[in-house]
Design an enzyme around this catalytic site. Sequence first.
Site, PDB file in Angstrom:
ATOM      1  N   SER A 129      -3.302   1.056   4.105  1.00 40.64           N
ATOM      2  CA  SER A 129      -4.269   1.745   4.974  1.00 40.64           C
ATOM      3  C   SER A 129      -3.762   1.927   6.410  1.00 40.64           C
ATOM      4  CB  SER A 129      -5.617   1.017   4.962  1.00 40.64           C
ATOM      5  OG  SER A 129      -6.167   1.046   3.663  1.00 40.64           O
ATOM      6  N   GLU A 189       1.421  -0.458  -7.491  1.00 38.63           N
ATOM      7  CA  GLU A 189       0.881   0.427  -8.544  1.00 38.63           C
ATOM      8  C   GLU A 189       1.797   0.439  -9.765  1.00 38.63           C
ATOM      9  OE1 GLU A 189       0.394   3.747  -5.906  1.00 38.63           O
ATOM     10  OE2 GLU A 189      -1.220   2.662  -4.899  1.00 38.63           O
ATOM     11  N   ASN A 222       4.590   7.476   1.652  1.00 37.00           N
ATOM     12  CA  ASN A 222       4.677   7.404   0.192  1.00 37.00           C
ATOM     13  C   ASN A 222       3.585   8.324  -0.342  1.00 37.00           C
ATOM     14  OD1 ASN A 222       4.705   6.790  -2.505  1.00 37.00           O
ATOM     15  ND2 ASN A 222       3.930   4.691  -2.272  1.00 37.00           N
ATOM     16  N   TRP A 223       4.016   9.472  -0.810  1.00 35.54           N
ATOM     17  CA  TRP A 223       3.035  10.476  -1.248  1.00 35.54           C
ATOM     18  C   TRP A 223       2.379  10.114  -2.582  1.00 35.54           C
ATOM     19  CZ3 TRP A 223       6.081  15.678  -0.168  1.00 35.54           C
ATOM     20  CH2 TRP A 223       6.019  15.947   1.203  1.00 35.54           C
ATOM     21  N   GLU A 262       2.998  -5.260   1.210  1.00 31.67           N
ATOM     22  CA  GLU A 262       1.873  -4.367   0.931  1.00 31.67           C
ATOM     23  C   GLU A 262       0.791  -5.101   0.142  1.00 31.67           C
ATOM     24  OE1 GLU A 262       3.020   0.063   1.168  1.00 31.67           O
ATOM     25  OE2 GLU A 262       3.149  -0.598  -0.889  1.00 31.67           O
TER      26      GLU A 262
HETATM   27  P1  13P Z   1      -2.421   3.674   1.693  1.00 31.57           P
HETATM   28  O1  13P Z   1      -1.772   3.913   3.043  1.00 31.57           O
HETATM   29  O2  13P Z   1      -3.072   4.886   1.129  1.00 31.57           O
HETATM   30  O3  13P Z   1      -3.300   2.479   1.737  1.00 31.57           O
HETATM   31  O4  13P Z   1      -1.231   3.325   0.672  1.00 31.57           O
HETATM   32  C1  13P Z   1      -0.291   2.388   1.035  1.00 31.57           C
HETATM   33  C2  13P Z   1       0.812   2.394   0.064  1.00 31.57           C
HETATM   34  O5  13P Z   1       0.622   2.112  -1.108  1.00 31.57           O
HETATM   35  C3  13P Z   1       2.140   2.769   0.562  1.00 31.57           C
HETATM   36  O6  13P Z   1       3.139   2.507  -0.375  1.00 31.57           O
END
Ligand code: 13P
Length: 252
Positions: free
Chosen positions: A213, A97, A9-10, A167
């Site tokens: 992460s 988010e 997921n960019w 997540e």
């Molecule tokens: P990170 O891998 O940067 O923690 O982000 C995870 C994420 O939000 C994937 O959708």
Amino acid sequence: MRKPFIAGNWKMNLSLNDAVTFVKELNNNLPDPKKTQVAIAASALFLESMIQNKGEEPLIIAAENCYFEDEGAFTGEISPKALSEMGVTHVIIGHSERRKYFNETDDIINKKIHAVLRNHMIPILCCDETMGRRESDSKISWVVSQVTAGLKGVSSDDAKNIIVAYEPSWAIGTGQTASTDEAEEGCYLIRQTMADLYSDDIANEIRVLYGGSVTDENAEDILSRKDIDGVLAGGSSLNVESFINLANLSTK
Ligand code: 13P
């Protein structure tokens, strides 16, 4: 046997040029799609070029969000119908988010899930969990309520194709991965919720991912767990070498 699903997921990163170069660099470096599916979710602005430049590569191109109406007077929104026409096959819905910065409620997320399905795409429904919730609840019940509300009115036929991601937002972008046990616990809970909402067969069929992460260094352990069928990686998906390593990790 559930096929592993490795997704990047960019978020709102990279440029159009970066995105196209990245996709070209994946060429011949992805695993056999019969064994593992690999996806990248990117800004809607990049998706068409990514689809055009991926050639024969078995890369799934996903959107990070869409609106719940197909068309109309909704200035600035992303039409799920247009995504589908473009060749997008998967859409992330309900990322933490989106919930946090764009006030997406379970009701909005549920409408978006229906919009994605109506347009013949597969939703990747994200369930969040905050540290506060984790500390105050003996069980991570927020996840249960998000899956239940997100899938309200979704038929069994559609439900079995949906991908759900666990997540915990305290693990996103913080470098603080959930322990493998915690990751598995969340994914197991999602599968149990699917069994309660639908059936054991559907619960056994759907793929549940862990995100937060994840890197090519910690993913192997996570992927070895029975109830975790893949990962959704943010930061580590921005580097092509890390992403290729992640995509090719042996699973189970
Ligand atoms: P990170 O891998 O940067 O923690 O982000 C995870 C994420 O939000 C994937 O959708």
